[in-house]
Design a protein around this motif. Structure first.
Motif, mmCIF file in Angstrom:
data_model
loop_
_atom_site.group_PDB
_atom_site.id
_atom_site.type_symbol
_atom_site.label_atom_id
_atom_site.label_comp_id
_atom_site.label_asym_id
_atom_site.label_seq_id
_atom_site.Cartn_x
_atom_site.Cartn_y
_atom_site.Cartn_z
ATOM 1 N N ALA A 30 -33.060 55.913 93.323
ATOM 2 C CA ALA A 30 -33.765 56.375 94.322
ATOM 3 C C ALA A 30 -33.069 57.807 94.586
ATOM 4 N N GLY A 31 -33.890 58.589 95.006
ATOM 5 C CA GLY A 31 -33.462 60.034 95.435
ATOM 6 C C GLY A 31 -33.201 61.017 94.136
ATOM 7 N N SER A 32 -33.529 60.462 93.008
ATOM 8 C CA SER A 32 -33.277 61.432 92.212
ATOM 9 C C SER A 32 -34.126 62.906 92.104
ATOM 10 N N LEU A 33 -33.244 63.831 91.746
ATOM 11 C CA LEU A 33 -33.806 65.218 92.141
ATOM 12 C C LEU A 33 -35.053 65.415 91.403
ATOM 13 N N ALA A 51 -34.716 73.237 96.703
ATOM 14 C CA ALA A 51 -35.075 72.996 98.094
ATOM 15 C C ALA A 51 -34.514 71.713 98.386
ATOM 16 N N GLU A 52 -34.668 70.643 97.447
ATOM 17 C CA GLU A 52 -33.767 69.439 98.039
ATOM 18 C C GLU A 52 -32.448 69.422 98.105
ATOM 19 N N ILE A 53 -31.829 70.224 97.088
ATOM 20 C CA ILE A 53 -30.443 70.365 97.120
ATOM 21 C C ILE A 53 -29.878 70.910 98.243
ATOM 22 N N PHE A 54 -30.547 71.977 99.057
ATOM 23 C CA PHE A 54 -29.902 72.483 100.136
ATOM 24 C C PHE A 54 -30.344 71.763 101.304
ATOM 25 N N ARG A 55 -31.650 70.947 101.154
ATOM 26 C CA ARG A 55 -31.693 69.887 102.234
ATOM 27 C C ARG A 55 -30.594 68.967 102.486
ATOM 28 N N PHE A 228 -25.533 63.231 95.914
ATOM 29 C CA PHE A 228 -26.589 63.139 94.691
ATOM 30 C C PHE A 228 -26.036 61.857 93.747
ATOM 31 N N ALA A 229 -27.128 61.511 92.914
ATOM 32 C CA ALA A 229 -27.005 60.285 92.177
ATOM 33 C C ALA A 229 -26.342 60.668 90.985
ATOM 34 N N HIS A 230 -25.097 59.923 90.475
ATOM 35 C CA HIS A 230 -24.522 60.138 89.295
ATOM 36 C C HIS A 230 -23.666 61.553 89.045
#
Length: 253
Positions: A30-33, A51-55, A228-230
Motif C-alpha cells: 500500500a502506498g507504493s510510489l 509530486a507524491e514524494i514531496f507530498r 516510503f515502502a522498502h
C-alpha cells in the motif's frame, strides 16, 4: 565491475523477462510510489512520483536543478516550474538549450553547459543552485553516475537519476568515465541500479522507487525516507527495461 554487460543478447533477454515475471508476481505494498505515476511533462510517469514524494516529505523551498533537459518541453521538472517552483535547467547542446530558454517559465534559468565531473560543481555554483536544493534530476545519457559522485558538496533532498536497467540487481556496473562521452546508441551507458544505490548509500540516501518502465530511479535523503515502502531495497524497487520503442529509454533529441 564492467563485465556485467558482456552477457549475450539472448541471455540478457531471458534475464529481463525473468525480472518482468517477478514484477508481475510480487505484491505491491500500500502506498507504493508506482501507484502515483502520472505524466504531465515528463517522459514517463515521473511527474506523479515526484509530486507524491514531496507530498510525503514536504516541498521545502520548492527549488530544483535538472541536467540534460533537451529543449525543456519533456523533462522531470517542467511540471514543478509550472506549479510555481523555481530552478535551473542545464543542457549541453546549444540549439536545444536556446529553445529551452525561449520556452521556459519565467521562474527557470537555463544554462548551456556540457557537464563533466570536473566542471559540474562550478556550473551549479555559477547558476546559483543551492547546495541543499530540494530536487536534483540527472539525465545526461552517459556520465550520470560520475556527475553525482563529483557533487560531494551538494546535498539535495531528492535525487532522480537515470539507471541502466539492462543490468539486473546483483550486478554493479558503471560506464568508464569519459569527459567527452556522448551516447553511442548502445546499452553501454550510465550505471546499474546496484551501483547507483551503493553510491547513494555512501551519501546517506535511500532508494524509494523506480519508474515502471525502468528508466529513472528516485532517491531520498535517508533522514526523510521513513514514509516510503522498502527504502534502500534494490531488488524490490528495480524495474526491468520496458522502453516501448525508445532506444534503451532515450527519446530522440
Amino acid at each position: 565491475m564492467n563485465e556485467a554487460l558482456e552477457l549475450s543478447p539472448a541471455l540478457r533477454t531471458v534475464k529481463a523477462l525473468s525480472w518482468l515475471v517477478r514484477e508481475r508476481l510480487r505484491p505491491r505494498p500500500a502506498g507504493s510510489l508506482l501507484d502515483f505515476e502520472a505524466k504531465r511533462h515528463s517522459q514517463n510517469g515521473e511527474d506523479g512520483v515526484i509530486a507524491e514524494i514531496f507530498r510525503r516529505i514536504g516541498p521545502g523551498a520548492r527549488t530544483f536543478v535538472e541536467f540534460g533537459v533537451g529543449d525543456g518541453r519533456e523533462c522531470n521538472t517542467r511540471a514543478l516550474a509550472l506549479d510555481g517552483w523555481s530552478g535551473v535547467w542545464l543542457e549541453g547542446d546549444a540549439e536545444p538549450a536556446a529553445r529551452a530558454r525561449a520556452g521556459c517559465p519565467g521562474n527557470v534559468t537555463v544554462s548551456q553547459a556540457f557537464l563533466t565531473a570536473e566542471n559540474v560543481g562550478g556550473a551549479l555554483e555559477s547558476a546559483g543552485v543551492s547546495r541543499n536544493v530540494d530536487l536534483m534530476s540527472i539525465d545526461v545519457d552517459g556520465n550520470d553516475y560520475h556527475l553525482w559522485r563529483a557533487l560531494e558538496g551538494f546535498a539535495p533532498r531528492v535525487v532522480v537519476i537515470e539507471y541502466n536497467a539492462s543490468v539486473e540487481p546483483g550486478r554493479s556496473w558503471v560506464m568508464p568515465y569519459d569527459p567527452q562521452y556522448r551516447w553511442d546508441l548502445t546499452n553501454r551507458f550510465g550505471a546499474s541500479l546496484e551501483a547507483l544505490c551503493e553510491l547513494a548509500t555512501s551519501r546517506g540516501y535511500q532508494l524509494v522507487a523506480c519508474d515502471s518502465r525502468g528508466v529513472n530511479a528516485f532517491f531520498v535523503n535517508g533522514r526523510e525516507a521513513r514514509p516510503f515502502a522498502h527504502p534502500g531495497d534494490v531488488r524490490f524497487h528495480y524495474m526491468s527495461p520496458k522502453y516501448c520503442g525508445l532506444a534503451f529509454g532515450h527519446p530522440s533529441r
